[in-house]
Design a protein around this motif. Sequence first.
Motif, PDB file in Angstrom:
ATOM      1  N   VAL A 169       0.825  -1.205   0.000  1.00  0.00           N
ATOM      2  CA  VAL A 169       0.000   0.000   0.000  1.00  0.00           C
ATOM      3  C   VAL A 169       0.859   1.256   0.000  1.00  0.00           C
ATOM      4  O   VAL A 169       1.974   1.260   0.502  1.00  0.00           O
ATOM      5  N   LYS A 170       0.326   2.329  -0.589  1.00  0.00           N
ATOM      6  CA  LYS A 170       1.043   3.604  -0.648  1.00  0.00           C
ATOM      7  C   LYS A 170       0.795   4.434   0.605  1.00  0.00           C
ATOM      8  O   LYS A 170       1.638   5.214   1.017  1.00  0.00           O
ATOM      9  N   LYS A 171      -0.408   4.288   1.191  1.00  0.00           N
ATOM     10  CA  LYS A 171      -0.771   5.020   2.408  1.00  0.00           C
ATOM     11  C   LYS A 171      -1.074   4.029   3.518  1.00  0.00           C
ATOM     12  O   LYS A 171      -1.644   2.972   3.263  1.00  0.00           O
ATOM     13  N   ASP A 172      -0.738   4.387   4.746  1.00  0.00           N
ATOM     14  CA  ASP A 172      -1.058   3.551   5.901  1.00  0.00           C
ATOM     15  C   ASP A 172      -2.569   3.590   6.119  1.00  0.00           C
ATOM     16  O   ASP A 172      -3.129   4.660   6.355  1.00  0.00           O
ATOM     17  N   PRO A 173      -3.250   2.445   6.038  1.00  0.00           N
ATOM     18  CA  PRO A 173      -4.711   2.436   6.199  1.00  0.00           C
ATOM     19  C   PRO A 173      -5.181   3.014   7.533  1.00  0.00           C
ATOM     20  O   PRO A 173      -6.296   3.508   7.624  1.00  0.00           O
ATOM     21  N   LYS A 174      -4.353   2.961   8.564  1.00  0.00           N
ATOM     22  CA  LYS A 174      -4.748   3.526   9.855  1.00  0.00           C
ATOM     23  C   LYS A 174      -4.943   5.033   9.777  1.00  0.00           C
ATOM     24  O   LYS A 174      -5.620   5.624  10.601  1.00  0.00           O
ATOM     25  N   GLU A 175      -4.348   5.664   8.777  1.00  0.00           N
ATOM     26  CA  GLU A 175      -4.451   7.121   8.620  1.00  0.00           C
ATOM     27  C   GLU A 175      -5.661   7.532   7.783  1.00  0.00           C
ATOM     28  O   GLU A 175      -5.929   8.720   7.645  1.00  0.00           O
ATOM     29  N   LEU A 176      -6.391   6.575   7.227  1.00  0.00           N
ATOM     30  CA  LEU A 176      -7.546   6.878   6.388  1.00  0.00           C
ATOM     31  C   LEU A 176      -8.834   6.832   7.197  1.00  0.00           C
ATOM     32  O   LEU A 176      -8.974   6.026   8.106  1.00  0.00           O
ATOM     33  N   SER A 177      -9.781   7.685   6.823  1.00  0.00           N
ATOM     34  CA  SER A 177     -11.103   7.648   7.451  1.00  0.00           C
ATOM     35  C   SER A 177     -11.862   6.429   6.944  1.00  0.00           C
ATOM     36  O   SER A 177     -11.486   5.813   5.935  1.00  0.00           O
TER      37      SER A 177
END
Length: 65
Positions: free
Chosen positions: A10-18
Amino acid sequence: MPGKSMFVPVKKDPKELSLEEKVALLREIEDAAKVKGVSSTQAVYMESDLLYIIRTPRGWIWSRG
């Protein structure tokens, strides 16, 4: 023909997504997987945050897993 499972970095950490961003991302993944020759798709996201609390003779240990 048996199913095939793939791990994609993944490119972004899922914990940082709403939650809304996570749902939109899953929809995008499902749509991208629907190509000619593919009859069924399933995109799954699971998240957990574990906290271990252990009592030892020396006291308590707190650890995130």
